[in-house]
Write an enzyme that holds these catalytic residues in place. Sequence first.
Site, PDB file in Angstrom:
ATOM      1  N   ARG A 109       1.041  -1.000   0.169  1.00 25.13           N
ATOM      2  CA  ARG A 109       0.069   0.015  -0.084  1.00 25.13           C
ATOM      3  C   ARG A 109       0.801   1.327  -0.216  1.00 25.13           C
ATOM      4  O   ARG A 109       1.736   1.428   0.756  1.00 25.13           O
ATOM      5  CB  ARG A 109      -0.756  -0.129   1.220  1.00 25.13           C
ATOM      6  CG  ARG A 109      -1.578   1.262   1.367  1.00 25.13           C
ATOM      7  CD  ARG A 109      -2.867   1.437   2.418  1.00 25.13           C
ATOM      8  NE  ARG A 109      -3.919   0.702   1.766  1.00 25.13           N
ATOM      9  CZ  ARG A 109      -5.044   0.991   2.348  1.00 25.13           C
ATOM     10  NH1 ARG A 109      -5.357   1.655   3.406  1.00 25.13           N
ATOM     11  NH2 ARG A 109      -6.116   0.007   1.694  1.00 25.13           N
ATOM     12  N   ASP A 227     -16.896   7.782  -1.352  1.00 25.75           N
ATOM     13  CA  ASP A 227     -15.832   7.551  -0.767  1.00 25.75           C
ATOM     14  C   ASP A 227     -15.589   8.968  -0.063  1.00 25.75           C
ATOM     15  O   ASP A 227     -16.083   9.745  -0.472  1.00 25.75           O
ATOM     16  CB  ASP A 227     -14.590   7.106  -1.402  1.00 25.75           C
ATOM     17  CG  ASP A 227     -13.715   6.687  -0.836  1.00 25.75           C
ATOM     18  OD1 ASP A 227     -13.471   6.575   0.380  1.00 25.75           O
ATOM     19  OD2 ASP A 227     -12.382   6.359  -1.761  1.00 25.75           O
ATOM     20  N   CYS A 266     -16.332   2.101   0.715  1.00 24.58           N
ATOM     21  CA  CYS A 266     -14.982   1.221   1.070  1.00 24.58           C
ATOM     22  C   CYS A 266     -14.569   1.344   2.338  1.00 24.58           C
ATOM     23  O   CYS A 266     -14.045   0.272   3.087  1.00 24.58           O
ATOM     24  CB  CYS A 266     -13.900   1.536   0.115  1.00 24.58           C
ATOM     25  SG  CYS A 266     -13.334   3.228   0.252  1.00 24.58           S
ATOM     26  N   ARG A 294     -13.880  -8.268   1.930  1.00 26.44           N
ATOM     27  CA  ARG A 294     -12.545  -7.905   1.631  1.00 26.44           C
ATOM     28  C   ARG A 294     -11.755  -9.171   1.808  1.00 26.44           C
ATOM     29  O   ARG A 294     -10.959  -9.765   1.020  1.00 26.44           O
ATOM     30  CB  ARG A 294     -11.946  -6.892   2.533  1.00 26.44           C
ATOM     31  CG  ARG A 294     -12.368  -5.511   2.135  1.00 26.44           C
ATOM     32  CD  ARG A 294     -11.725  -5.042   0.748  1.00 26.44           C
ATOM     33  NE  ARG A 294     -10.489  -5.011   0.651  1.00 26.44           N
ATOM     34  CZ  ARG A 294      -9.559  -3.916   0.929  1.00 26.44           C
ATOM     35  NH1 ARG A 294     -10.247  -2.856   1.692  1.00 26.44           N
ATOM     36  NH2 ARG A 294      -8.197  -3.939   0.932  1.00 26.44           N
TER      37      ARG A 294
END
Length: 309
Positions: A109, A227, A266, A294
């Site tokens: 990430r 989001d 999300c 997820r």
Amino acid sequence: MTQRHFLNLTDAGGDAVAAMLNDAIDRKAARVGLPKGQPDADAPLAGRVLAMVFEKNSTRTRVSFDVAMRQLGGSALILDAGTTQLGRGETIADTARVLSRMVDAIMLRTDDHAKVEELARYASVPVINGLTDLSHPCQIMADLLTVIEHGKALPGLEVAWLGDGNNVLNSIVEAAGLMKFNVRIGVPEGYESDARMVEAAQLAGANIRIVRDPVEAVRGADVVVTDTWISMGQAHAEAKLAAMEPYQVNEALMAHAKGDALFLHCLPAHRGEEVTDAVIDGPRSVVWDEAENRIHAQKSVLRWAFGQI
Ligand code: CP
Ligand code: NVA
């Protein structure tokens, strides 16, 4: 087989995405009632280790990949980039070479998408994008799984996006091209998503439209998604927040979607900004299924990365 990497959904392609989603549905059903850390009966990644490297914060991604690896019979290591030598300037290429000797797969990430591409270039094990400034493909795998699970077919689906044209939207647009659904993007001028990804999805046959009127974006939608208005690494700009205000997903806006429309986010959510409590806690919200998914979606991404799908 050449080394598989999951940096964007197009790395896998539509057929593989569909196969992963089917696998996720089957595996999720097969482990109903089991404790969350108990491996699946076939433990398909027994003995495999995933290293997760985080240059940005995370709750869902770090926990879901860790639990996914446990359920697949493997294990995971979490490396906070700031406390590794990466944080002191060791190159991504050298990090890729070293981690490839020690673990079986790497998840990163980070901010600049070029970093995950560089990691993949020098790694000899699968590399998975756990979010970059450009895209968040693992999130969209979970979103697609959630939509299917709630009885909606992907081809021809009408998706409305409200707010910032960010990494999550870019991956939704990519998915639209692969899975043949349509996206109406309600976004203020200057905050549009990646133009090349929109063009590629349109060329693949998806109808992707940018609209300025939030009601037009939502009208008749099967799925409404939003989001945070300020993503990780972005400055907290008052001008941006002001521009986003008309795109807040509230009950009045949701009323323009189909009666059985789903609401996705999300997470983490900024309640009272991009979404109201009434919507995120309301009957159309499937955000907790989306978060749990997820795990299930990523198990299939991992299996795909190891050539098992
Ligand atoms: N949705 C998502 O990626 O959440 P985290 O930032 O908590 O990982
Ligand atoms: N767009 C958000 C997603 C967080 C999961 C961000 O990049 O911060």
